[in-house]
Design a protein around this motif. Structure first.
Motif, mmCIF file in Angstrom:
data_model
loop_
_atom_site.group_PDB
_atom_site.id
_atom_site.type_symbol
_atom_site.label_atom_id
_atom_site.label_comp_id
_atom_site.label_asym_id
_atom_site.label_seq_id
_atom_site.Cartn_x
_atom_site.Cartn_y
_atom_site.Cartn_z
ATOM 1 N N ARG A 200 -15.272 -19.952 1.783
ATOM 2 C CA ARG A 200 -15.052 -21.630 1.973
ATOM 3 C C ARG A 200 -14.069 -21.466 3.004
ATOM 4 N N ARG A 201 -13.201 -21.170 3.619
ATOM 5 C CA ARG A 201 -12.877 -21.748 4.629
ATOM 6 C C ARG A 201 -13.331 -21.219 5.298
ATOM 7 N N GLY A 202 -14.341 -20.749 6.294
ATOM 8 C CA GLY A 202 -14.823 -20.893 7.271
ATOM 9 C C GLY A 202 -14.285 -20.575 8.398
ATOM 10 N N ARG A 203 -13.458 -19.268 7.851
ATOM 11 C CA ARG A 203 -12.101 -18.710 8.629
ATOM 12 C C ARG A 203 -12.236 -17.579 9.356
ATOM 13 N N ARG A 204 -12.062 -16.174 9.569
ATOM 14 C CA ARG A 204 -12.301 -15.172 10.401
ATOM 15 C C ARG A 204 -12.879 -14.301 9.291
ATOM 16 N N GLY A 205 -13.497 -12.917 9.732
ATOM 17 C CA GLY A 205 -13.558 -12.647 8.845
ATOM 18 C C GLY A 205 -11.796 -11.852 7.915
ATOM 19 N N MET A 206 -12.171 -11.545 6.907
ATOM 20 C CA MET A 206 -11.330 -10.705 6.354
ATOM 21 C C MET A 206 -10.891 -9.592 6.851
ATOM 22 N N SER A 207 -9.425 -9.828 6.705
ATOM 23 C CA SER A 207 -8.783 -8.154 7.596
ATOM 24 C C SER A 207 -8.894 -7.196 7.128
ATOM 25 N N GLY A 208 -8.897 -6.106 7.702
ATOM 26 C CA GLY A 208 -8.744 -5.038 7.515
ATOM 27 C C GLY A 208 -7.456 -4.691 6.067
ATOM 28 N N LEU A 209 -6.153 -5.080 6.950
ATOM 29 C CA LEU A 209 -5.384 -5.149 5.602
ATOM 30 C C LEU A 209 -6.014 -5.424 4.505
ATOM 31 N N MET A 210 -6.021 -6.767 4.311
ATOM 32 C CA MET A 210 -6.430 -7.042 3.395
ATOM 33 C C MET A 210 -7.772 -6.136 2.450
ATOM 34 N N PHE A 211 -8.161 -5.967 3.247
ATOM 35 C CA PHE A 211 -9.466 -5.474 2.531
ATOM 36 C C PHE A 211 -8.872 -3.929 2.383
ATOM 37 N N THR A 212 -8.229 -3.348 2.563
ATOM 38 C CA THR A 212 -7.402 -2.128 2.112
ATOM 39 C C THR A 212 -6.161 -2.021 1.148
ATOM 40 N N TYR A 213 -6.373 -3.399 0.801
ATOM 41 C CA TYR A 213 -5.029 -3.879 -0.104
ATOM 42 C C TYR A 213 -4.788 -2.659 -1.155
ATOM 43 N N PRO A 214 -5.728 -2.304 -2.030
ATOM 44 C CA PRO A 214 -6.210 -2.088 -3.120
ATOM 45 C C PRO A 214 -5.700 -0.418 -3.138
ATOM 46 N N VAL A 215 -5.444 0.219 -1.993
ATOM 47 C CA VAL A 215 -5.117 1.275 -1.730
ATOM 48 C C VAL A 215 -3.426 1.229 -1.009
ATOM 49 N N HIS A 216 -3.627 0.602 -0.444
ATOM 50 C CA HIS A 216 -2.066 -0.171 -0.463
ATOM 51 C C HIS A 216 -1.074 -0.107 -1.510
ATOM 52 N N GLN A 217 -2.202 -0.697 -2.710
ATOM 53 C CA GLN A 217 -1.084 -0.436 -3.508
ATOM 54 C C GLN A 217 -1.185 0.425 -4.313
ATOM 55 N N ALA A 218 -1.504 1.090 -4.512
ATOM 56 C CA ALA A 218 -1.667 2.961 -4.904
ATOM 57 C C ALA A 218 -0.749 3.532 -4.403
ATOM 58 N N ALA A 219 -0.476 3.637 -2.936
ATOM 59 C CA ALA A 219 0.604 4.431 -1.698
ATOM 60 C C ALA A 219 1.853 3.659 -3.157
ATOM 61 N N ASP A 220 2.301 2.032 -3.096
ATOM 62 C CA ASP A 220 3.024 1.425 -3.431
ATOM 63 C C ASP A 220 3.458 2.617 -4.972
ATOM 64 N N ILE A 221 2.984 2.647 -5.809
ATOM 65 C CA ILE A 221 2.849 2.474 -7.039
ATOM 66 C C ILE A 221 3.119 4.410 -7.163
ATOM 67 N N LEU A 222 2.483 4.924 -6.364
ATOM 68 C CA LEU A 222 2.707 6.961 -6.588
ATOM 69 C C LEU A 222 3.457 7.315 -5.229
ATOM 70 N N PHE A 223 4.135 6.549 -4.697
ATOM 71 C CA PHE A 223 5.217 7.612 -3.573
ATOM 72 C C PHE A 223 6.309 7.295 -4.811
ATOM 73 N N CYS A 224 6.746 6.582 -5.632
ATOM 74 C CA CYS A 224 7.301 7.061 -6.291
ATOM 75 C C CYS A 224 7.459 8.043 -7.151
ATOM 76 N N HIS A 225 6.040 7.711 -7.446
ATOM 77 C CA HIS A 225 5.317 8.349 -9.048
ATOM 78 C C HIS A 225 5.500 7.761 -9.930
ATOM 79 N N GLY A 226 4.961 5.955 -9.972
ATOM 80 C CA GLY A 226 5.452 5.451 -10.981
ATOM 81 C C GLY A 226 4.431 5.916 -11.781
ATOM 82 N N ASN A 227 4.320 5.699 -13.295
ATOM 83 C CA ASN A 227 3.758 5.975 -14.390
ATOM 84 C C ASN A 227 3.153 4.485 -14.945
#
Length: 357
Positions: free
Chosen positions: A144-171
């Motif tokens: 919609r914004r006509g901006r550059r394509g999505m960044s690789g960091l945004m694309f892998t955001y769900p896995v980064h979130q997994a690292a956030d939760i699992l690094f401390c063994h969040g349950n």
């Protein structure tokens, strides 16, 4: 499983978890947080901060991430991050977060957490990432914004979130029901890592969702409250600004006040805000105001909001008066604790993967 069945199951599970939290809070470790894109506002306070303080008071261990790396998922630069992180930290303290009980840390200060992203990425497919609601929404927004394509960091955001939760063994992860799909990636990463590298003795927990009420708080323009929309009441706002915010809030032409979120969202929003700080329910507040109309509702909501925010702003002012060194000390201690936990987790992961040399 159908989506509604999944939500129903998650709600039933959350009720069980709440009972367990009340009896054995030490069994749980929560990971939560947000991106430091600006000072926090009323929507954050009602939607997430008050619940974190509740869990903290119950004795649940909380890791609270200030996700500075995630600021650059959808923008080219992160403007004046140190100052913004300080404001977010002040808002945490204002809400009642106790840095002696809750570990507050920043993404960029915990290298081992971010290194977990590499093995975790090997456990998910591109198609799975493309189906993630956040990634899909960002793809549509970029188009919609006509901006550059999505960044690789945004694309892998769900896995980064997994690292956030699992690094401390969040349950345990507090979420609104619309955020359940986000947690599924983390659960899949934990399950697949265990199956591949720790089948006999699973290493990572599959974190549970704790569904909590997350009301959408509207700004004074009737749209969702947002820092970027300029319609928000910041936690740090003074009393006159608070009163002005309510005064400008949209209502409707009906005289009698009723709580009907779908049909009368602006009225329901004022009822939600007023009831939250008055210690009642939106329906009870609506019944109390009744035919007195929107003017009376705004008066009641203003009084409740000003009074309810008084101790919040007092705590913020007290913390700010202690200076930047005090805030830096809180982050230094939180970062040290997070690094200790993350280093141990990464070392364990290397061992399980046969990569300890």
């Amino acid at each position: 499983m159908h989506a509604t069945d999944s939500v129903r199951t998650a709600r039933e599970r959350s009720a069980t978890l709440e009972h367990q939290i009340a009896t054995t809070p030490q069994k749980f470790r929560v990971l939560t947080g947000e991106r430091p894109t600006g000072a926090l506002h009323l929507g954050h306070l009602i939607g997430t901060l008050d619940n974190r303080v509740r869990l903290q008071a119950q004795g649940v261990e909380i890791f609270l991430v200030v996700a500075d790396y995630q600021v650059i998922t959808d923008r080219d630069v992160a403007d004046n991050l140190p100052a913004t992180v300080q404001q977010v930290l002040l808002d945490y303290l204002a809400a009642g977060i106790d840095p002696e009980a809750t570990t507050v840390f920043t993404h960029s200060a915990v290298p081992a957490l971010n290194q977990l992203l590499l093995p975790f990425l090997s456990l998910v497919s591109v198609a799975e990432l493309e189906r993630n609601p956040t990634v899909k929404a960002e793809t549509a927004a970029a188009e919609r914004r006509g901006r550059r394509g999505m960044s690789g960091l945004m694309f892998t955001y769900p896995v980064h979130q997994a690292a956030d939760i699992l690094f401390c063994h969040g349950n345990l992860v507090p979420v609104g029901q619309d955020q359940l799909p986000h947690l599924e990636v983390t659960r899949a990463v934990a399950r697949r890592f265990n199956n591949r590298y720790a089948a006999q003795d699973p290493y990572f927990p599959e974190p549970d969702a704790l569904i909590v009420p997350t009301p959408t708080v509207l700004g004074n323009d009737g749209e969702k409250m947002s820092k970027s929309a300029g319609n928000a009441l910041e936690i740090r706002a003074i009393e006159d600004e608070t009163a002005a915010f309510v005064r400008r809030a949209k209502t409707d032409s009906e005289r009698h006040i009723t709580y009907e979120p779908e049909r009368r969202p602006e009225i329901a929003n004022l009822l939600t805000i007023g009831a939250h700080f008055a210690g009642t329910t939106p329906q009870a507040l609506a019944d109390d105001v009744g035919s007195a109309g929107a003017g009376r509702l705004k008066q009641v909501a203003t009084e409740a909001l000003v009074e309810g925010l008084r101790p919040v702003r007092a705590r913020r002012a007290e913390a700010a008066a202690r200076g930047p060194e005090y805030l830096a000390g809180i982050l230094a201690r939180g970062n040290a604790r997070a690094n200790e936990v993350a280093d141990r987790t990464l070392d364990d992961v290397r061992g399980l993967m046969g990569m300890r040399y």
